[in-house]
Design a protein around this motif. Structure first.
Motif, PDB file in Angstrom:
ATOM      1  N   GLU A 165     107.379  -9.803  80.358  1.00 38.05           N
ATOM      2  CA  GLU A 165     106.137  -9.999  79.640  1.00 38.05           C
ATOM      3  C   GLU A 165     105.170 -10.614  80.167  1.00 38.05           C
ATOM      4  N   LEU A 166     105.424 -11.576  80.998  1.00 41.63           N
ATOM      5  CA  LEU A 166     104.301 -12.487  81.305  1.00 41.63           C
ATOM      6  C   LEU A 166     103.902 -12.004  82.584  1.00 41.63           C
ATOM      7  N   GLY A 168     103.642  -8.748  82.993  1.00 47.44           N
ATOM      8  CA  GLY A 168     102.609  -7.874  82.346  1.00 47.44           C
ATOM      9  C   GLY A 168     101.240  -8.197  82.054  1.00 47.44           C
ATOM     10  N   VAL A 169     101.262  -9.364  81.429  1.00 48.07           N
ATOM     11  CA  VAL A 169      99.974 -10.039  81.166  1.00 48.07           C
ATOM     12  C   VAL A 169      99.109 -10.338  82.612  1.00 48.07           C
ATOM     13  N   MET A 170      99.784 -10.692  83.618  1.00 46.34           N
ATOM     14  CA  MET A 170      98.992 -11.026  84.893  1.00 46.34           C
ATOM     15  C   MET A 170      98.554  -9.647  85.422  1.00 46.34           C
ATOM     16  N   LEU A 171      99.451  -8.531  85.359  1.00 48.80           N
ATOM     17  CA  LEU A 171      98.961  -7.445  85.912  1.00 48.80           C
ATOM     18  C   LEU A 171      97.896  -6.893  85.224  1.00 48.80           C
ATOM     19  N   SER A 172      97.800  -6.858  84.003  1.00 48.76           N
ATOM     20  CA  SER A 172      96.759  -6.562  83.072  1.00 48.76           C
ATOM     21  C   SER A 172      95.273  -7.448  83.334  1.00 48.76           C
ATOM     22  N   LEU A 173      95.546  -8.724  83.752  1.00 46.60           N
ATOM     23  CA  LEU A 173      94.357  -9.577  83.623  1.00 46.60           C
ATOM     24  C   LEU A 173      93.919  -9.162  84.998  1.00 46.60           C
ATOM     25  N   ASN A 174      94.588  -9.065  85.971  1.00 49.14           N
ATOM     26  CA  ASN A 174      94.242  -8.606  87.528  1.00 49.14           C
ATOM     27  C   ASN A 174      93.264  -7.280  87.282  1.00 49.14           C
ATOM     28  N   GLN A 175      93.745  -6.363  86.632  1.00 46.01           N
ATOM     29  CA  GLN A 175      92.914  -5.129  86.477  1.00 46.01           C
ATOM     30  C   GLN A 175      91.657  -5.482  85.739  1.00 46.01           C
ATOM     31  N   ALA A 176      92.009  -6.062  84.593  1.00 40.25           N
ATOM     32  CA  ALA A 176      90.650  -6.213  83.645  1.00 40.25           C
ATOM     33  C   ALA A 176      89.648  -7.176  84.408  1.00 40.25           C
ATOM     34  N   LEU A 177      89.965  -7.872  85.277  1.00 37.61           N
ATOM     35  CA  LEU A 177      89.015  -8.889  86.097  1.00 37.61           C
ATOM     36  C   LEU A 177      88.626  -7.828  87.162  1.00 37.61           C
TER      37      LEU A 177
END
Length: 199
Positions: A165-166, A168-177
């Motif tokens: 889950e952590l 997943g958060v970081m992958l999502s953060l990278n894409q969002a940025l």
């Protein structure tokens, strides 16, 4: 020129090549990293650059190793002074978000990019990426298990699930940025992490 000076110059040149290689690979991928491209960027001859590495694959592996050193400095090293367990896990996650937020690599998270590029391939480059990723996940898992043992996280915490889950958060953060240019994304990531870690 003395042998010592010659060796020092060679190490400096190699360092310059690798620093540029990391920049290029973080934006264009490891396949975009060619001897010709780097030679042109750095004003070197192809033969001169090739002399430092011998092949594209050796260059790619050296670039991965250089990027791993940068990540270690920016994330695990920043959490090194904290108590093992939940405090260390929180510090690691905070440094991880900060590393993404500050755009340490020009193309976003170097490892997110190269994992997507090499995940379905075979060979030494994929193995190096997978090995580094496994070590990072192992380190996170260790801190979670220490936190459980200390009563800082619930007894029934599934360490592997929490790492999943952590990540997943970081992958999502990278894409969002990188893709969405969402400046609010780091704060969103911090809120999710606080929720996952029981803040």
């Amino acid at each position: 020129m003395s042998p010592r000076r010659s060796a020092t110059d060679a190490r400096h040149t190699r360092s310059v090549i690798l620093d540029r290689g990391v920049e290029v690979a973080s934006v264009e991928g490891l396949e975009g990293l060619t001897i010709g491209r780097l030679a042109t960027d750095l004003g070197m001859s192809k033969s001169g650059l090739l002399g430092h590495f011998g092949s594209k694959e050796v260059l790619q592996l050296a670039v991965i190793d250089t990027a791993a050193g940068v990540f270690a400095h920016e994330v695990p090293d920043r959490a090194a002074g904290t108590e093992p367990g939940l405090p260390r896990l929180r510090a690691l996650c905070a440094a991880w978000v900060s590393y993404m937020e500050r755009g340490v690599f020009p193309g976003g998270c170097f490892f997110t990019a190269v994992v997507a590029e090499f995940d379905d391939r075979e060979g030494p480059v994929r193995d190096a990426i997978a090995g580094l990723t496994a070590v990072w996940k192992r380190d996170l898992t260790l801190q979670i298990r220490l936190a459980v043992s200390a009563g800082e996280l619930p007894e029934d915490t599934d360490a592997e699930q929490l790492v999943f889950e952590l990540y997943g958060v970081m992958l999502s953060l990278n894409q969002a940025l990188r893709l969405d240019r969402d400046r609010a994304a780091p704060e969103r990531a911090r809120r999710v992490i606080d929720r996952l870690l029981g803040s």
